[in-house]
Design a protein around this motif. Structure first.
Motif, PDB file in Angstrom:
ATOM      1  N   PHE A  52      13.251   9.423   8.045  1.00 25.64           N
ATOM      2  CA  PHE A  52      12.625   9.329   6.874  1.00 25.64           C
ATOM      3  C   PHE A  52      12.475  10.265   5.761  1.00 25.64           C
ATOM      4  O   PHE A  52      12.525  11.602   6.050  1.00 25.64           O
ATOM      5  N   SER A  53      12.296   9.821   4.797  1.00 24.55           N
ATOM      6  CA  SER A  53      11.944  11.033   3.453  1.00 24.55           C
ATOM      7  C   SER A  53      10.832  10.400   2.731  1.00 24.55           C
ATOM      8  O   SER A  53      10.565   9.431   2.546  1.00 24.55           O
ATOM      9  N   GLU A  54      10.340  11.340   2.042  1.00 23.77           N
ATOM     10  CA  GLU A  54       9.075  11.252   1.184  1.00 23.77           C
ATOM     11  C   GLU A  54       9.527  10.604  -0.100  1.00 23.77           C
ATOM     12  O   GLU A  54      10.692  11.008  -0.555  1.00 23.77           O
ATOM     13  N   PHE A  55       9.026   9.831  -0.726  1.00 24.13           N
ATOM     14  CA  PHE A  55       9.155   9.447  -1.937  1.00 24.13           C
ATOM     15  C   PHE A  55       8.201   9.249  -3.021  1.00 24.13           C
ATOM     16  O   PHE A  55       7.173   9.465  -2.656  1.00 24.13           O
ATOM     17  N   ASN A  56       8.453   9.245  -4.237  1.00 20.60           N
ATOM     18  CA  ASN A  56       7.511   9.289  -5.411  1.00 20.60           C
ATOM     19  C   ASN A  56       7.611   7.680  -5.813  1.00 20.60           C
ATOM     20  O   ASN A  56       8.373   6.834  -5.603  1.00 20.60           O
ATOM     21  N   ASP A  57       6.538   7.300  -6.847  1.00 20.62           N
ATOM     22  CA  ASP A  57       6.624   5.872  -7.231  1.00 20.62           C
ATOM     23  C   ASP A  57       7.841   5.372  -8.026  1.00 20.62           C
ATOM     24  O   ASP A  57       8.138   4.371  -7.616  1.00 20.62           O
ATOM     25  N   GLU A  58       8.428   6.089  -8.850  1.00 17.40           N
ATOM     26  CA  GLU A  58       9.660   6.061  -9.461  1.00 17.40           C
ATOM     27  C   GLU A  58      10.693   5.871  -8.614  1.00 17.40           C
ATOM     28  O   GLU A  58      11.381   4.815  -8.821  1.00 17.40           O
ATOM     29  N   SER A  59      11.031   6.662  -7.606  1.00 19.21           N
ATOM     30  CA  SER A  59      12.164   6.486  -6.780  1.00 19.21           C
ATOM     31  C   SER A  59      11.896   5.217  -5.740  1.00 19.21           C
ATOM     32  O   SER A  59      13.056   4.681  -5.527  1.00 19.21           O
ATOM     33  N   PHE A  60      10.891   4.715  -5.413  1.00 25.14           N
ATOM     34  CA  PHE A  60      10.720   3.555  -4.690  1.00 25.14           C
ATOM     35  C   PHE A  60      10.836   2.369  -5.473  1.00 25.14           C
ATOM     36  O   PHE A  60      11.623   1.568  -5.075  1.00 25.14           O
ATOM     37  N   GLU A  61      10.618   2.414  -6.802  1.00 21.62           N
ATOM     38  CA  GLU A  61      10.889   1.154  -7.614  1.00 21.62           C
ATOM     39  C   GLU A  61      12.325   1.052  -7.640  1.00 21.62           C
ATOM     40  O   GLU A  61      13.101   0.014  -7.645  1.00 21.62           O
ATOM     41  N   ASP A  62      13.152   2.160  -7.904  1.00 22.94           N
ATOM     42  CA  ASP A  62      14.655   2.151  -7.914  1.00 22.94           C
ATOM     43  C   ASP A  62      15.093   1.646  -6.495  1.00 22.94           C
ATOM     44  O   ASP A  62      15.960   0.847  -6.653  1.00 22.94           O
ATOM     45  N   LEU A  63      14.641   2.199  -5.603  1.00 23.67           N
ATOM     46  CA  LEU A  63      14.985   1.688  -4.215  1.00 23.67           C
ATOM     47  C   LEU A  63      15.077   0.216  -3.930  1.00 23.67           C
ATOM     48  O   LEU A  63      15.962  -0.387  -3.437  1.00 23.67           O
ATOM     49  N   LEU A  64      13.813  -0.275  -4.300  1.00 32.33           N
ATOM     50  CA  LEU A  64      13.645  -1.751  -4.100  1.00 32.33           C
ATOM     51  C   LEU A  64      14.581  -2.597  -4.988  1.00 32.33           C
ATOM     52  O   LEU A  64      15.165  -3.551  -4.365  1.00 32.33           O
ATOM     53  N   ARG A  65      14.832  -2.010  -6.167  1.00 31.70           N
ATOM     54  CA  ARG A  65      15.838  -2.975  -6.908  1.00 31.70           C
ATOM     55  C   ARG A  65      17.332  -2.877  -6.473  1.00 31.70           C
ATOM     56  O   ARG A  65      17.961  -3.719  -6.509  1.00 31.70           O
ATOM     57  N   SER A  66      17.537  -1.597  -6.000  1.00 35.54           N
ATOM     58  CA  SER A  66      19.046  -1.490  -5.327  1.00 35.54           C
ATOM     59  C   SER A  66      19.242  -1.975  -4.064  1.00 35.54           C
ATOM     60  O   SER A  66      20.309  -2.448  -3.626  1.00 35.54           O
ATOM     61  N   GLU A  67      18.223  -1.945  -3.104  1.00 35.09           N
ATOM     62  CA  GLU A  67      18.366  -2.556  -1.772  1.00 35.09           C
ATOM     63  C   GLU A  67      17.801  -3.856  -1.462  1.00 35.09           C
ATOM     64  O   GLU A  67      18.607  -4.556  -0.608  1.00 35.09           O
ATOM     65  N   GLY A  68      16.991  -4.567  -2.129  1.00 27.20           N
ATOM     66  CA  GLY A  68      16.756  -5.848  -2.201  1.00 27.20           C
ATOM     67  C   GLY A  68      15.780  -6.105  -0.781  1.00 27.20           C
ATOM     68  O   GLY A  68      14.528  -6.212  -0.967  1.00 27.20           O
ATOM     69  N   LYS A  69      16.439  -6.156   0.407  1.00 31.60           N
ATOM     70  CA  LYS A  69      15.455  -6.434   1.464  1.00 31.60           C
ATOM     71  C   LYS A  69      14.732  -5.326   2.077  1.00 31.60           C
ATOM     72  O   LYS A  69      15.322  -4.027   1.872  1.00 31.60           O
ATOM     73  N   SER A  70      13.355  -5.254   2.403  1.00 34.61           N
ATOM     74  CA  SER A  70      12.696  -4.203   3.028  1.00 34.61           C
ATOM     75  C   SER A  70      11.673  -4.717   3.844  1.00 34.61           C
ATOM     76  O   SER A  70      11.482  -5.647   4.164  1.00 34.61           O
ATOM     77  N   GLY A  71      11.063  -3.597   4.693  1.00 32.21           N
ATOM     78  CA  GLY A  71       9.960  -4.001   5.724  1.00 32.21           C
ATOM     79  C   GLY A  71       9.249  -2.875   5.851  1.00 32.21           C
ATOM     80  O   GLY A  71       9.496  -1.753   5.187  1.00 32.21           O
ATOM     81  N   THR A  72       8.089  -2.904   6.215  1.00 28.05           N
ATOM     82  CA  THR A  72       6.948  -1.981   6.398  1.00 28.05           C
ATOM     83  C   THR A  72       6.448  -1.789   7.588  1.00 28.05           C
ATOM     84  O   THR A  72       6.246  -2.521   8.636  1.00 28.05           O
ATOM     85  N   VAL A  73       6.168  -0.650   8.072  1.00 28.34           N
ATOM     86  CA  VAL A  73       5.587  -0.245   9.236  1.00 28.34           C
ATOM     87  C   VAL A  73       4.411   0.628   8.761  1.00 28.34           C
ATOM     88  O   VAL A  73       4.405   1.654   8.236  1.00 28.34           O
ATOM     89  N   CYS A  74       2.947   0.289   8.910  1.00 24.12           N
ATOM     90  CA  CYS A  74       1.894   1.080   9.027  1.00 24.12           C
ATOM     91  C   CYS A  74       1.217   1.536  10.133  1.00 24.12           C
ATOM     92  O   CYS A  74       0.877   0.711  11.093  1.00 24.12           O
ATOM     93  N   LEU A  75       0.981   2.753  10.326  1.00 19.22           N
ATOM     94  CA  LEU A  75       0.289   3.350  11.385  1.00 19.22           C
ATOM     95  C   LEU A  75      -1.208   4.074  11.039  1.00 19.22           C
ATOM     96  O   LEU A  75      -1.232   4.531  10.224  1.00 19.22           O
ATOM     97  N   THR A  76      -2.059   3.459  11.929  1.00 18.69           N
ATOM     98  CA  THR A  76      -3.364   3.781  11.726  1.00 18.69           C
ATOM     99  C   THR A  76      -3.770   5.132  12.748  1.00 18.69           C
ATOM    100  O   THR A  76      -3.083   5.144  13.745  1.00 18.69           O
TER     101      THR A  76
END
Length: 84
Positions: A52-76
């Protein structure tokens, strides 16, 4: 969340992993994990933490546009130091 030892405060960290950039075997393992995870197995994502890599909001928006499909894991109740 992570503990920054320099100022002794907890801070937020948002991480991402782009599976299309992984070798085929690792990509298959990560994507299989994401397809089969349940609430009881989400902590198994730790075996992939080094990918995993750390991201900022701008890079995340670009990433979502370029990759299309995404998934999430949230750990408490998970904390790490500033070095991961």
């Amino acid at each position: 969340r992570y503990l920054d030892r320099s100022d002794r405060h907890f801070k937020d960290r948002r991480l991402f992993l782009v599976t299309s950039r992984l070798d085929p075997a690792t990509r298959a393992a990560v994507e299989f994990f994401m397809e089969t995870k349940t609430n009881g197995t989400e902590r198994d994502v730790f075996k992939f933490r080094h990918l995993f890599s750390e991201f900022n909001d701008e890079s995340f928006e670009d990433l979502l546009r370029s990759e299309g499909k995404s998934g999430t894991v949230c750990l408490t109740h998970y904390f790490e130091d500033e070095n991961g």
